[in-house]
Design a protein around this motif. Structure first.
Motif, PDB file in Angstrom:
ATOM      1  N   UNK A   1      11.550  29.914  19.407  1.00 34.42           N
ATOM      2  CA  UNK A   1      10.930  29.213  18.797  1.00 34.42           C
ATOM      3  C   UNK A   1      11.384  27.482  18.881  1.00 34.42           C
ATOM      4  N   UNK A   2      12.540  27.526  19.292  1.00 31.99           N
ATOM      5  CA  UNK A   2      13.145  25.941  19.492  1.00 31.99           C
ATOM      6  C   UNK A   2      12.562  25.433  20.850  1.00 31.99           C
ATOM      7  N   UNK A   3      12.566  26.576  21.881  1.00 34.78           N
ATOM      8  CA  UNK A   3      12.074  26.009  23.294  1.00 34.78           C
ATOM      9  C   UNK A   3      10.579  25.690  23.215  1.00 34.78           C
ATOM     10  N   UNK A   4       9.780  26.451  22.276  1.00 33.19           N
ATOM     11  CA  UNK A   4       8.404  26.266  22.065  1.00 33.19           C
ATOM     12  C   UNK A   4       8.112  24.797  21.198  1.00 33.19           C
ATOM     13  N   UNK A   5       8.946  24.512  20.417  1.00 33.45           N
ATOM     14  CA  UNK A   5       8.877  23.273  19.885  1.00 33.45           C
ATOM     15  C   UNK A   5       9.296  22.119  20.927  1.00 33.45           C
ATOM     16  N   UNK A   6      10.120  22.274  21.768  1.00 34.73           N
ATOM     17  CA  UNK A   6      10.278  21.273  22.953  1.00 34.73           C
ATOM     18  C   UNK A   6       8.861  21.396  23.850  1.00 34.73           C
ATOM     19  N   UNK A   7       8.259  22.422  24.101  1.00 33.36           N
ATOM     20  CA  UNK A   7       7.242  22.562  24.848  1.00 33.36           C
ATOM     21  C   UNK A   7       6.138  21.655  24.349  1.00 33.36           C
ATOM     22  N   UNK A   8       5.976  21.957  22.830  1.00 28.60           N
ATOM     23  CA  UNK A   8       4.848  21.144  22.140  1.00 28.60           C
ATOM     24  C   UNK A   8       5.038  19.685  22.469  1.00 28.60           C
ATOM     25  N   UNK A   9       6.169  19.261  22.090  1.00 32.70           N
ATOM     26  CA  UNK A   9       6.439  17.789  22.143  1.00 32.70           C
ATOM     27  C   UNK A   9       6.242  17.308  23.536  1.00 32.70           C
ATOM     28  N   UNK A  10       6.423  17.796  24.722  1.00 30.24           N
ATOM     29  CA  UNK A  10       5.911  17.505  25.894  1.00 30.24           C
ATOM     30  C   UNK A  10       4.371  17.421  26.043  1.00 30.24           C
ATOM     31  N   UNK A  11       3.709  18.623  25.459  1.00 25.84           N
ATOM     32  CA  UNK A  11       2.276  18.597  25.938  1.00 25.84           C
ATOM     33  C   UNK A  11       1.714  17.270  24.772  1.00 25.84           C
ATOM     34  N   UNK A  12       2.459  17.121  23.776  1.00 28.79           N
ATOM     35  CA  UNK A  12       2.028  16.183  22.607  1.00 28.79           C
ATOM     36  C   UNK A  12       1.853  14.675  23.228  1.00 28.79           C
TER      37      UNK A  12
END
Length: 221
Positions: free
Chosen positions: A140-151
């Motif tokens: 979940x923490x890594x996916x939060x970073x993924x979403x940050x980059x996507x955003x």
């Protein structure tokens, strides 16, 4: 997840207070700090100062170094991307830690995250899922970073591409992250943001005094 440290004079203090004093370098407190590190992984908490103190004690007392705790500290630092916690932890590693195969793999994972090659990252994680299982909330923490980059990168992104970036998640997980970030689903695409709104035009005005311009004009003659 309260941890307390007993001082030589018999007094007891919370580990957070101990870490603010010279006692953080006392090897007698290492076992308490290690237990605190393991509880961070179990309870999905994070305390960078405690983790750095643990690695520093390993530096001063190599005979007390624990590789399993080292793995936990490094993996927890990955969960705090895009902050530079991993770099801080890596700088405190001993040669014996750096030469360990599992540490090398975690360092490689950090390099992959810095390059935002998320599909490769998840493929490496899936090769040995048990290694990451002890870190509660790791994915979940890594996916939060993924979403940050996507955003900050996309205005819209193909839904199936986002699925791969998030680690081949199912529709339920995908929809949860889309909702959490305030994105919208439009057919086969996810509308992320209008990036033009994040770009601010800056007007630059230069003021040159005549006294400074005179010598320049003279040199042009």
């Amino acid at each position: 997840m309260d941890h307390y440290v007993k001082m030589e004079d018999g007094k007891v203090m919370p580990i957070q207070e101990m870490l603010k004093s010279i006692e953080r370098y006392n090897p007698e407190h290492l076992k308490v700090i290690e237990a605190y590190v393991e509880d961070q992984a179990k309870d999905n908490k994070y305390d960078l100062e405690a983790n750095l103190a643990c690695l520093k004690l390993y530096q001063f007392n190599p005979q007390m170094m624990n590789l399993d705790v080292t793995y936990t500290i490094l993996l927890k630092s990955l969960t705090n991307f895009p902050h530079t916690d991993f770099v801080l932890c890596k700088c405190l590693l001993l040669p014996a830690q750096m030469n360990d195969d599992s540490v090398k793999e975690i360092v490689y994972l950090s390099d992959i995250l810095e390059k935002c090659d998320f599909t490769l990252f998840w493929s490496r994680v899936q090769k040995n899922p048990q290694f990451f299982k002890k870190i509660t909330g790791f994915s979940e923490s890594i996916r939060k970073f993924v979403c940050h980059v996507v955003g900050i990168t996309f205005q819209s992104i193909e839904k199936q591409y986002l699925v791969r970036l998030l680690g081949d998640v199912d529709d339920k997980v995908l929809n949860a992250w889309v909702k959490k970030n305030g994105w919208k689903e439009e057919g086969e695409y996810i509308l992320v943001a209008q990036q033009e709104g994040n770009i601010k035009t800056k007007h630059i005005t230069e003021k040159i005094d005549f006294e400074n311009l005179g010598p320049l004009m003279a040199n042009c003659l």
